[in-house]
Motif scaffolding. Structure first.
Motif, PDB file in Angstrom:
ATOM      1  N   VAL A 154      24.670  45.379  36.817  1.00 14.63           N
ATOM      2  CA  VAL A 154      25.282  45.408  38.151  1.00 14.63           C
ATOM      3  C   VAL A 154      26.803  45.361  38.043  1.00 14.63           C
ATOM      4  CG1 VAL A 154      23.289  44.320  39.269  1.00 14.63           C
ATOM      5  CG2 VAL A 154      25.140  42.897  38.361  1.00 14.63           C
ATOM      6  N   ASP A 155      27.448  45.695  39.162  1.00 12.73           N
ATOM      7  CA  ASP A 155      28.907  45.684  39.236  1.00 12.73           C
ATOM      8  C   ASP A 155      29.431  44.260  39.417  1.00 12.73           C
ATOM      9  OD1 ASP A 155      28.424  48.384  39.212  1.00 12.73           O
ATOM     10  OD2 ASP A 155      29.125  48.747  41.270  1.00 12.73           O
ATOM     11  N   GLY A 156      30.696  44.078  39.062  1.00 14.29           N
ATOM     12  CA  GLY A 156      31.331  42.775  39.230  1.00 14.29           C
ATOM     13  C   GLY A 156      32.699  42.903  39.863  1.00 14.29           C
ATOM     14  N   VAL A 157      33.204  41.804  40.401  1.00 16.04           N
ATOM     15  CA  VAL A 157      34.543  41.779  40.989  1.00 16.04           C
ATOM     16  C   VAL A 157      35.308  40.577  40.443  1.00 16.04           C
ATOM     17  CG1 VAL A 157      33.980  43.013  43.125  1.00 16.04           C
ATOM     18  CG2 VAL A 157      33.683  40.530  43.010  1.00 16.04           C
ATOM     19  N   GLY A 158      36.622  40.749  40.339  1.00 11.91           N
ATOM     20  CA  GLY A 158      37.489  39.661  39.907  1.00 11.91           C
ATOM     21  C   GLY A 158      38.662  39.521  40.851  1.00 11.91           C
ATOM     22  N   TYR A 159      38.945  38.294  41.264  1.00  9.89           N
ATOM     23  CA  TYR A 159      40.041  37.999  42.181  1.00  9.89           C
ATOM     24  C   TYR A 159      40.986  36.993  41.537  1.00  9.89           C
ATOM     25  CZ  TYR A 159      37.759  40.249  46.196  1.00  9.89           C
ATOM     26  OH  TYR A 159      37.203  41.159  47.063  1.00  9.89           O
ATOM     27  N   ALA A 160      42.228  36.948  42.019  1.00 13.18           N
ATOM     28  CA  ALA A 160      43.178  35.969  41.496  1.00 13.18           C
ATOM     29  C   ALA A 160      44.254  35.674  42.537  1.00 13.18           C
ATOM     30  CB  ALA A 160      43.820  36.460  40.205  1.00 13.18           C
ATOM     31  N   LEU A 161      44.937  34.567  42.303  1.00 15.82           N
ATOM     32  CA  LEU A 161      46.045  34.142  43.163  1.00 15.82           C
ATOM     33  C   LEU A 161      47.112  33.532  42.272  1.00 15.82           C
ATOM     34  CD1 LEU A 161      46.839  33.841  46.223  1.00 15.82           C
ATOM     35  CD2 LEU A 161      45.946  31.502  46.079  1.00 15.82           C
ATOM     36  N   LEU A 162      48.361  33.933  42.485  1.00 17.85           N
ATOM     37  CA  LEU A 162      49.481  33.392  41.733  1.00 17.85           C
ATOM     38  C   LEU A 162      50.147  32.257  42.492  1.00 17.85           C
ATOM     39  CD1 LEU A 162      51.090  36.748  40.534  1.00 17.85           C
ATOM     40  CD2 LEU A 162      49.773  35.139  39.132  1.00 17.85           C
ATOM     41  N   ALA A 163      50.866  31.424  41.770  1.00 16.14           N
ATOM     42  CA  ALA A 163      51.513  30.261  42.385  1.00 16.14           C
ATOM     43  C   ALA A 163      52.485  30.677  43.485  1.00 16.14           C
ATOM     44  CB  ALA A 163      52.235  29.441  41.319  1.00 16.14           C
ATOM     45  N   ASP A 164      53.252  31.746  43.260  1.00 13.04           N
ATOM     46  CA  ASP A 164      54.216  32.146  44.289  1.00 13.04           C
ATOM     47  C   ASP A 164      53.515  32.725  45.518  1.00 13.04           C
ATOM     48  OD1 ASP A 164      53.453  34.393  42.818  1.00 13.04           O
ATOM     49  OD2 ASP A 164      55.405  35.365  43.001  1.00 13.04           O
ATOM     50  N   LEU A 209      50.000  25.045  37.753  1.00 18.99           N
ATOM     51  CA  LEU A 209      49.496  26.237  37.090  1.00 18.99           C
ATOM     52  C   LEU A 209      50.135  27.477  37.712  1.00 18.99           C
ATOM     53  CD1 LEU A 209      45.693  25.341  36.826  1.00 18.99           C
ATOM     54  CD2 LEU A 209      47.550  24.815  35.228  1.00 18.99           C
ATOM     55  N   ARG A 210      50.100  28.573  36.984  1.00 19.85           N
ATOM     56  CA  ARG A 210      50.730  29.801  37.485  1.00 19.85           C
ATOM     57  C   ARG A 210      49.732  30.781  38.096  1.00 19.85           C
ATOM     58  NH1 ARG A 210      50.225  34.277  34.637  1.00 19.85           N
ATOM     59  NH2 ARG A 210      52.114  35.110  35.613  1.00 19.85           N
ATOM     60  N   ARG A 211      48.411  30.590  37.798  1.00 22.37           N
ATOM     61  CA  ARG A 211      47.431  31.570  38.257  1.00 22.37           C
ATOM     62  C   ARG A 211      46.051  30.944  38.314  1.00 22.37           C
ATOM     63  NH1 ARG A 211      44.104  35.549  35.776  1.00 22.37           N
ATOM     64  NH2 ARG A 211      44.027  37.519  36.916  1.00 22.37           N
ATOM     65  N   VAL A 212      45.267  31.305  39.354  1.00 28.26           N
ATOM     66  CA  VAL A 212      43.876  30.880  39.466  1.00 28.26           C
ATOM     67  C   VAL A 212      43.037  32.132  39.723  1.00 28.26           C
ATOM     68  CG1 VAL A 212      42.182  29.525  40.754  1.00 28.26           C
ATOM     69  CG2 VAL A 212      44.471  28.597  40.346  1.00 28.26           C
ATOM     70  N   CYS A 213      41.928  32.266  38.997  1.00 25.39           N
ATOM     71  CA  CYS A 213      41.071  33.437  39.167  1.00 25.39           C
ATOM     72  C   CYS A 213      39.657  33.009  39.539  1.00 25.39           C
ATOM     73  CB  CYS A 213      41.057  34.281  37.890  1.00 25.39           C
ATOM     74  SG  CYS A 213      40.320  33.458  36.467  1.00 25.39           S
ATOM     75  N   ALA A 214      38.876  33.953  40.028  1.00 26.86           N
ATOM     76  CA  ALA A 214      37.464  33.734  40.371  1.00 26.86           C
ATOM     77  C   ALA A 214      36.732  35.055  40.201  1.00 26.86           C
ATOM     78  CB  ALA A 214      37.325  33.222  41.799  1.00 26.86           C
ATOM     79  N   ASN A 215      35.481  34.981  39.788  1.00 27.45           N
ATOM     80  CA  ASN A 215      34.694  36.180  39.527  1.00 27.45           C
ATOM     81  C   ASN A 215      33.327  36.076  40.199  1.00 27.45           C
ATOM     82  OD1 ASN A 215      36.489  37.505  37.350  1.00 27.45           O
ATOM     83  ND2 ASN A 215      36.213  35.424  36.579  1.00 27.45           N
ATOM     84  N   ALA A 216      32.719  37.234  40.453  1.00 27.55           N
ATOM     85  CA  ALA A 216      31.400  37.244  41.100  1.00 27.55           C
ATOM     86  C   ALA A 216      30.718  38.575  40.846  1.00 27.55           C
ATOM     87  CB  ALA A 216      31.540  37.013  42.604  1.00 27.55           C
ATOM     88  N   PHE A 217      29.401  38.578  41.009  1.00 26.47           N
ATOM     89  CA  PHE A 217      28.690  39.846  41.098  1.00 26.47           C
ATOM     90  C   PHE A 217      29.166  40.551  42.369  1.00 26.47           C
ATOM     91  CE2 PHE A 217      25.417  37.256  38.802  1.00 26.47           C
ATOM     92  CZ  PHE A 217      25.367  38.013  37.635  1.00 26.47           C
ATOM     93  N   ALA A 218      29.337  41.860  42.296  1.00 27.12           N
ATOM     94  CA  ALA A 218      29.803  42.593  43.474  1.00 27.12           C
ATOM     95  C   ALA A 218      28.820  42.474  44.630  1.00 27.12           C
ATOM     96  CB  ALA A 218      30.035  44.059  43.119  1.00 27.12           C
ATOM     97  N   GLY A 219      27.543  42.296  44.339  1.00 27.86           N
ATOM     98  CA  GLY A 219      26.551  42.161  45.391  1.00 27.86           C
ATOM     99  C   GLY A 219      26.580  40.830  46.105  1.00 27.86           C
ATOM    100  N   ASN A 220      27.290  39.863  45.541  1.00 30.75           N
ATOM    101  CA  ASN A 220      27.391  38.540  46.164  1.00 30.75           C
ATOM    102  C   ASN A 220      28.546  38.558  47.168  1.00 30.75           C
ATOM    103  OD1 ASN A 220      27.377  35.857  46.838  1.00 30.75           O
ATOM    104  ND2 ASN A 220      27.706  35.094  44.763  1.00 30.75           N
ATOM    105  N   GLU A 221      28.311  39.239  48.279  1.00 31.00           N
ATOM    106  CA  GLU A 221      29.365  39.449  49.269  1.00 31.00           C
ATOM    107  C   GLU A 221      29.906  38.138  49.829  1.00 31.00           C
ATOM    108  OE1 GLU A 221      30.210  41.843  53.461  1.00 31.00           O
ATOM    109  OE2 GLU A 221      28.417  42.294  52.272  1.00 31.00           O
ATOM    110  N   ALA A 222      29.037  37.163  50.045  1.00 32.16           N
ATOM    111  CA  ALA A 222      29.503  35.888  50.597  1.00 32.16           C
ATOM    112  C   ALA A 222      30.543  35.250  49.692  1.00 32.16           C
ATOM    113  CB  ALA A 222      28.320  34.943  50.787  1.00 32.16           C
ATOM    114  N   SER A 223      30.373  35.415  48.380  1.00 30.38           N
ATOM    115  CA  SER A 223      31.306  34.807  47.436  1.00 30.38           C
ATOM    116  C   SER A 223      32.658  35.510  47.457  1.00 30.38           C
ATOM    117  CB  SER A 223      30.707  34.839  46.029  1.00 30.38           C
ATOM    118  OG  SER A 223      31.482  34.061  45.145  1.00 30.38           O
TER     119      SER A 223
END
Length: 202
Positions: A183-193, A142-156
């Protein structure tokens, strides 16, 4: 080991050899028979607070878990034969303009996790996520993997950062929480390279 590219319309995770062994865990596809063991920790207030849904009872959870889409995207992590958490892994299409849609099919994934608090603080979630990132990039290509969370879920989102994922978005009062309201949210991702560079320097 060589993994064949699955035909269009099939489950990409079916081409992988399960269970997947990490240093301390065994990851495998979920089955309906896992419902009770998972319910023991998923029903806990400190766990369900950040999850997308709270089943009413064990029967409700059994029904939700038995849905084909949930069975296709859920993995359980075992330590010495006991389920210590579960992971969500869904291979999906990237957005693309019509002329190049075929090149965007099944090229990225969304990752999620839930850990039994009784096994917290031992790095199991990080270990399981790293193994699944390796599967995504090295086996499924795959070329990309993402993950999302509530901004208040700091552990995540701290876990996302430990995995080397990059914060791509911060949304303001975008998600409706059953107890907290908007509430606020956050989104993270990582590319294959990026993954390849990180593993090369490890």
């Amino acid at each position: 080991m060589t993994f064949e590219t699955p035909p269009t319309g099939t489950d990409p995770l079916d081409v992988l050899p399960w269970p997947l062994a990490t240093e301390r865990l065994s990851l495998r596809r979920v089955t309906p028979q896992d419902a009770e063991a998972m319910w023991r920790y998923r029903r806990l207030p400190e766990v369900s607070h950040w999850l997308t849904f709270l089943p009413r009872n064990l029967d409700d959870w059994r029904e939700l878990l038995a849905a084909p889409q949930r069975l296709a995207t859920t993995l359980v992590a075992e330590r010495d034969g006991r389920i210590v958490g579960d992971f969500y892994l869904r291979v999906e299409d990237s957005w693309a303009q019509r002329e190049v849609t075929d090149q965007a099919r099944g090229v990225q994934a969304e990752l999620g996790w839930v850990l039994d608090p009784a096994f917290g603080g031992r790095g199991y979630a990080t270990e399981g996520c790293r193994a699944l990132l390796r599967v995504c990039f090295e086996e499924l290509k795959l070329r990309r993997v993402c993950a999302n969370a509530f901004a208040g879920n700091e552990a995540s989102w701290r876990l996302m950062e430990r995995l080397g994922m990059r914060r791509e978005q911060y949304t303001v009062r975008e998600s409706l929480h059953r107890e907290l309201g908007w509430v606020d949210g956050v989104g993270y991702a990582l590319l294959a390279d990026e993954w390849a560079r990180g593993t090369d320097s490890a």
